[in-house]
Design an enzyme around this catalytic site. Structure first.
Site, short mmCIF file in Angstrom:
data_model
loop_
_atom_site.label_atom_id
_atom_site.label_comp_id
_atom_site.label_asym_id
_atom_site.label_seq_id
_atom_site.Cartn_x
_atom_site.Cartn_y
_atom_site.Cartn_z
N HIS A 197 34.48 27.39 29.14
CA HIS A 197 34.79 26.45 30.22
C HIS A 197 36.17 25.83 30.07
CE1 HIS A 197 30.70 27.22 31.22
NE2 HIS A 197 31.14 26.99 32.43
N CYS A 520 31.12 34.05 42.19
CA CYS A 520 31.94 32.89 41.82
C CYS A 520 32.42 32.91 40.37
CB CYS A 520 31.18 31.59 42.10
SG CYS A 520 29.68 31.44 41.16
C1 PEP Z 1 29.48 31.86 35.90
O1 PEP Z 1 28.73 31.86 34.93
O2 PEP Z 1 30.05 32.89 36.33
C2 PEP Z 1 29.76 30.62 36.63
C3 PEP Z 1 30.45 30.61 37.73
O3 PEP Z 1 29.31 29.47 36.09
P1 PEP Z 1 30.02 28.74 34.83
O4 PEP Z 1 31.29 29.47 34.55
O5 PEP Z 1 30.23 27.35 35.23
O6 PEP Z 1 29.00 28.91 33.76
#
Ligand code: PEP
Ligand code: MG
Length: 591
Positions: A197, A520
């Protein structure tokens, strides 16, 4: 004439593109050593008092946990906590600590830390297994006591001087989100993966980032300048004048091409032959809403609502959340806002200290050997329905002010969707009785991030209102390679053939049930992957706002038939490396 320091080039993991030039700044965070601070004679009593208070708070924590474990009937945990309680109440340890504070006149943390290190050494040198196991207890107890000692003021990202290159063991999302691109030129860390993240945020902010660099090399040197090349994964210490000039020119060039791309934000996301692809924005910070139209976003495809918690280290109240969601919905003027309910846990668990109000939620989850497979996201929310319900109530109330959608993170079983729906139905009933306005048909979607939901996507597509592929996690769980671990970064590849197959299957299921599907993950902003994803049938992407122009620009270079052919060819490959080579070749020929 002064001695010219030697230029040193280090190679690490390229995490966020771009060139950063600046002065190094060690960012102290949790894994840093405990500092030794000399205290005056007058401060001795105060330090001893601090130690006693920390012991007393630690004892209270342990007694509370002991009580909970007794009720749950977990006899092993009860035994471990019993041992910890005994250790904390050991009068010899207390006497030694207090004597040393008096003699050495050092701060409590350093005296305590020193003694614990001695204990660990002593126990480790004993042959018996029993003593080896006690080392873990010592570490655990000492962490608890240290966390209760008044922490020294911590450095804040918001107070970093301009042109700093942050050097840290690890970056946590709550810190990274506070960094300002105008002050932080780059990040360099020992630990961190491409889709951790902290990495996602660095990219969203346009801050170059290289991970997997052994920071020991900086100890004992006093570099006058650093260059970070986030595209190649290079860190250059004490660059020569020629190197500096070369990188300054590169930086200027990159900035110019980024500006050139900006015009694409005003254009539609469509292929040469007119197939529309909707581009939404991923958001961590509600304030970014105002900049979305500038970037040409179709709406918000993923609001990572957990950042409301991560940035303030406590759960926001229903009222606070309502105000945030309402403001966002209004700011979007009818455009969709997908709110992902709190995705907490895994690498998004905040290091709360026992004195923080919401600590007990995490204390009860306990130390997890495997947090990524543990009580995170929807699992956490279903364990604590009061948190889930307060968020759902806030979202429902805000739904009267715009086009809000609810997204459930890390669904691994259809029952999780059904449970959330049941909570929504109950809350809707309560609001109705009170005469509160809300949208009665709020769409509820599931994130496809784990293999079980990808395999069962027909079942999810039948019941959910929409699906969202989270490739950052999907890749991690499908290829079993931690997204934050640099030593498995070669295995963590979105180009693994299994990922392409799964995306195709999910697209087919959504088409069959006529449900919207959005992608996403970070993959959606990769110019190499975009044509394949369109070819596989993806028609909605959600990416960091600053990447929207690049995504639109890439889509506008392709015809749909070409993209479909490319996807079909890509699906023929059975090895990641071969697929990589094939794609690189295609792109080279097109340039
Ligand atoms: C993902 O896992 O691709 C996602 C968009 O969620 P995060 O990156 O916040 O875990
Ligand atoms: Mg995820």
């Amino acid at each position: 004439m002064g001695i010219v320091a030697e230029e040193i080039v280090l190679r690490g993991l390229a995490v966020s593109k771009g060139i950063g030039i600046g002065a190094p700044l060690f960012f102290s965070n949790v894994s840093e050593e405990v500092p030794i601070v000399q205290i005056s004679h007058k401060e001795i009593d105060r330090e001893i008092e601090r130690y006693r208070r920390a012991l007393s708070s630690s004892r209270k924590d342990l007694e509370h946990l002991h009580y909970l474990s007794l009720q749950e009937g977990s006899s092993e945990i009860v035994a471990i906590l019993g041992t910890h309680l005994e250790m904390i109440q050991d009068p010899i340890m207390t006497t030694v600590i207090e004597d040393r504070i008096r003699e050495m006149q050092h701060n409590t943390e350093s005296v305590f830390h020193g003694l614990i290190e001695e204990y660990k050494e002593r126990f480790r040198s004993l042959p018996d297994d029993y003593f080896q196991e006690r080392v873990d207890d010592i570490i655990d107890v000492s962490k608890r006591i240290l966390s209760h000692l008044q922490p020294l003021p911590r450095m804040k990202m918001t107070e970093i001087p301009h042109n700093s290159i942050i050097l840290a063991h690890e970056l946590v999302p709550s810190e990274t989100v506070e960094a300002q691109a105008s002050a932080v030129s780059a990040f360099v860390t020992s630990v961190g993966g491409i889709t951790s993240h902290a990495a996602i945020i660095a990219r969203a902010k346009g801050i170059p980032y290289v991970a997997n660099i052994d920071l020991k090399i900086f100890k004992g040197t006093d570099p006058h300048a650093l260059i970070v090349d986030g595209s190649e994964g290079l860190v250059i210490i004490n660059p020569s004048l020629a190197t500096l000039k070369k990188y300054e020119a590169m930086k200027k060039g990159q900035l110019a091409s980024f500006k050139q791309l900006r015009h694409a934000s005003r254009l539609k996301g469509e292929t040469i032959d007119g197939y529309e692809v909707k581009i939404f924005a991923n958001l961590e910070n509600p304030q970014e809403i105002s900049a979305l139209s500038k970037h040409g976003a179709f709406g918000v495809g993923l609001f990572r609502s957990e950042y409301l918690f991560l940035s303030q280290k406590q759960f926001p109240s229903e009222e606070e959340q309502f105000e945030v969601y309402k403001k966002m919905a209004r700011g979007l003027k009818g455009k969709p806002l997908v709110i992902r309910i709190f995705d907490i846990g895994g690498d998004k668990k905040v290091d709360l200290s026992p004195s923080d109000g919401d600590y007990h939620y995490f204390a009860n989850v306990g130390a997890e050997l495997n947090p990524a497979l543990g009580c995170r996201a929807i699992r956490f929310l279903l364990r604590y329905p009061e948190i889930l319900r307060s968020q759902l109530r806030a979202i429902l109330r805000a739904s009267a002010y715009g086009d809000i959608h609810i997204l459930i993170p890390m669904v691994s079983d259809i029952s999780e969707l059904r449970q959330v729906r049941a909570h929504i139905a109950e809350i809707a009933q309560e609001l109705k009785l009170k005469g509160v306005r809300f949208c009665s048909k709020i769409p509820v979607g599931c994130m496809i991030e784990v293999p079980s939901s990808a395999i069962m996507c027909d079942v999810l597509a039948a019941e959910a209102d929409f699906l969202s592929i989270g490739t950052n996690d999907l890749v991690q769980y499908v290829v079993a390679a931690d997204r934050s671990n640099p030593s498995t970064s070669d295995l963590y590849s979105s180009l693994h053939p299994s990922i392409l197959r799964l995306v195709r299957t999910i697209v087919t299921c959504c088409n069959e049930f006529k449900k919207d599907l959005i992608l996403c993950g970070e993959l959606a902003a990769d110019p190499l992957m975009i044509p394949i994803l369109i070819g596989l049938g993806i028609r909605e992407f959600s990416v960091s706002a600053r990447h929207i122009p690049l995504v639109k620009h890439t889509i506008r270079q392709w015809r749909i038939l070409e993209a479909c052919r490319l996807a079909d060819d890509a699906l023929e490959y059975t090895a990641t490396q071969d697929l990589h080579r094939f794609l690189a070749d295609v792109m080279r020929r097109r340039c």
